[in-house]
Enzyme design. Structure first.
Site, mmCIF file in Angstrom:
data_model
loop_
_atom_site.group_PDB
_atom_site.id
_atom_site.type_symbol
_atom_site.label_atom_id
_atom_site.label_comp_id
_atom_site.label_asym_id
_atom_site.label_seq_id
_atom_site.Cartn_x
_atom_site.Cartn_y
_atom_site.Cartn_z
ATOM 1 C CG HIS A 164 -45.596 -2.925 -26.323
ATOM 2 N ND1 HIS A 164 -45.006 -3.394 -25.173
ATOM 3 C CD2 HIS A 164 -45.949 -4.020 -27.043
ATOM 4 C CE1 HIS A 164 -45.005 -4.715 -25.188
ATOM 5 N NE2 HIS A 164 -45.573 -5.127 -26.309
ATOM 6 C CG ASP B 148 -40.886 0.759 -29.072
ATOM 7 O OD1 ASP B 148 -40.295 -0.037 -29.821
ATOM 8 O OD2 ASP B 148 -41.790 0.416 -28.283
ATOM 9 C CD GLN C 156 -44.564 -4.361 -33.994
ATOM 10 O OE1 GLN C 156 -44.605 -4.760 -35.157
ATOM 11 N NE2 GLN C 156 -44.635 -5.187 -32.965
ATOM 12 C CE LYS D 218 -41.677 -7.140 -31.006
ATOM 13 N NZ LYS D 218 -42.913 -7.892 -30.818
ATOM 14 C CB CYS E 95 -48.410 -5.510 -24.675
ATOM 15 S SG CYS E 95 -48.090 -7.226 -24.292
HETATM 16 N N1 PMP Z 1 -42.641 -2.004 -28.283
HETATM 17 C C1 PMP Z 1 -43.413 -2.366 -29.300
HETATM 18 C C2 PMP Z 1 -43.984 -1.303 -30.192
HETATM 19 C C3 PMP Z 1 -43.680 -3.711 -29.528
HETATM 20 O O1 PMP Z 1 -44.456 -4.069 -30.555
HETATM 21 C C4 PMP Z 1 -43.121 -4.687 -28.686
HETATM 22 C C5 PMP Z 1 -43.410 -6.173 -28.877
HETATM 23 N N2 PMP Z 1 -44.712 -6.476 -29.214
HETATM 24 C C6 PMP Z 1 -42.313 -4.263 -27.631
HETATM 25 C C7 PMP Z 1 -42.088 -2.921 -27.459
HETATM 26 C C8 PMP Z 1 -41.665 -5.247 -26.708
HETATM 27 O O2 PMP Z 1 -40.771 -6.046 -27.401
HETATM 28 P P1 PMP Z 1 -40.098 -7.320 -26.725
HETATM 29 O O3 PMP Z 1 -41.203 -8.131 -26.137
HETATM 30 O O4 PMP Z 1 -39.393 -7.995 -27.857
HETATM 31 O O5 PMP Z 1 -39.137 -6.816 -25.693
#
Ligand code: PMP
Length: 405
Positions: free
Chosen positions: A122, A199, A202, A225, A363
């Site tokens: 991401h 990270d 997910q 999430k 993203c």
């Molecule tokens: N890493 C991953 C794998 C994600 O899926 C996401 C959110 N889609 C993020 C980072 C960023 O998370 P946040 O927008 O809650 O900071």
């Protein structure tokens, strides 16, 4: 037994109608819905004991502080951290990674050093490291994936050298649902004395995370999430690393003593928590963890595995479906394209049927480039989704096909 109706009943939003049709919410990878107990915990704070934390001697401030610190203990227990002082509250995964990239980078990295990430990250796990590399004259190395959307582990290991300072890897791809072999990566990295950041944005809502068993050095995630309010997340770090890192933000709470000449810093975790935190969201995160625990994360994992398998099975029956990501180990999300139909058009038609999916690059633009596409349609699952909702998704995809010939 997994009482899906009882679970669904805890989420008031699931009773909403979209264009007069029942909501089919399949965008849990972006954010999950909130159970009534989490919503109630927010109202309860503002109604009964709102007060800034760690500041006052008065009754309300003490209640709020105790509840926020209790939430920290719940997070620590949930991921089996050795100590609750290893849990730093942040605004979410993005802020956690930015914190780490700054504080780890300024504390341990020099010109010429390298950070390894993967091709499926991401943007939140790419850009902060790029910024560090630009600041310090360092190099970002990217481990490739195969056509199934799986990390090529050997290629990642080939990137390791004496300049490698950190490996930052997603546990589960937010686009493809590929589950990375993080245990193997951590073992190899540690054999070369390299720390690893996971990270877990997910993975944390979908499966048990045990940071001590994993032995990861850092782990980041977002509350929103995992059925908690927005605006809170965490950085877990081994105490030994966090103690040796300089702070990220300066301000109230993170200090020990301030003079105009010099400031000394507070102990963990407060050294990394400058300013008033979103303590309402922090307390709500504690409530969300209680809620997950009351159902059992292993039960949620089993239920969601069934959904992912069923979704792949049902969509596979439709001619012209192309899956983006067909990893052997797969969880949380399914990404696909319907013939040559633009993902946005697919999303719009599904929306008219009350079905919420994500469309676009999620993203993860470099991952889109890897597959030579501009975006995908992504269905992502939560504890409350059902097979009949997936049937509706499949029906919707059939309709998209019909409409676009
Ligand atoms: N890493 C991953 C794998 C994600 O899926 C996401 C959110 N889609 C993020 C980072 C960023 O998370 P946040 O927008 O809650 O900071």
């Amino acid at each position: 037994m997994y009482d899906i109706e009882k679970i669904r009943g805890c989420f008031p939003i699931l009773g909403e109608k979209i264009y007069n049709k029942p909501l089919v919410y399949l965008d849990n990878g972006a954010t999950t819905q909130k159970p009534q107990c989490v919503i109630d915990s927010i109202t309860d704070i503002y109604t009964h004991y709102n007060s800034n934390v760690h500041r006052g001697v008065h009754h309300l401030s003490n209640i709020c502080t105790d509840k926020a610190e209790e939430a920290r203990r719940k997070v620590a227990q949930y991921i089996n951290a050795q100590s609750d002082t290893e849990i730093i509250f942040t605004r979410g995964t993005t802020e956690s990674i930015n914190l780490l990239a700054f504080s780890f980078g300024e504390s341990f990295c020099c010109q010429g050093d390298e950070i390894i990430i993967s091709e499926m990250e991401h943007h939140a796990n790419i850009v902060p490291w790029q910024m560090l590399c630009e600041r310090k004259g360092m190099r970002l190395r990217v481990a490739p994936i195969n056509d199934k959307g799986e990390l090529i582990v050997d290629e990642m290991f080939n990137l390791i050298n004496h300049r490698t300072k950190l490996i930052a890897l997603t546990h589960i791809s937010n686009v493809m649902g590929s589950v990375n072999p993080i245990e193997q990566v951590i073992r190899k990295a540690h054999s070369e004395a390299i720390p690893v950041m996971i990270d877990a944005a997910q993975s944390i809502p979908h499966q048990k995370i045990d940071v001590q068993a994993l032995d990861c050095d850092f782990l980041v995630f977002s509350g929103h999430k995992m059925y908690a309010p927005n605006g809170v997340g965490a950085l877990y770090g081994k105490g030994d690393w966090l103690n040796r890192m300089i702070p990220y933000h300066g301000g109230g709470e993170m200090i020990d003593k301030v003079t105009f000449e010099r400031t000394t810093y507070n102990v963990l975790p407060f050294k990394f928590e400058a300013g008033t935190p979103d303590y309402v969201a922090v307390i709500g995160l504690g409530t969300a963890i209680d809620f997950i625990n009351s159902i059992g994360i292993e039960n949620i994992e089993n239920h969601e595995h069934t959904l992912v398998d069923y979704c792949i099975e049902q969509l596979s029956k439709i001619d012209g479906i192309r899956f983006i990501g067909e990893a052997d180990k797969h969880a949380g999300a399914v990404s696909f394209l319907v013939g040559n139909v633009h993902p946005y058009d697919t999303g719009m038609i599904l929306d008219k049927m009350g079905i919420a999916v994500r469309t676009g690059h999620h993203c993860a633009q470099p991952l889109m480039d890897r597959f030579g596409i501009s975006g995908t349609v992504r269905a992502s699952f939560g504890m409350y989704n059902t097979k009949s909702e997936i049937d509706k998704l499949a029906e919707g995809v059939e309709r998209v096909k019909m409409m676009f010939g």
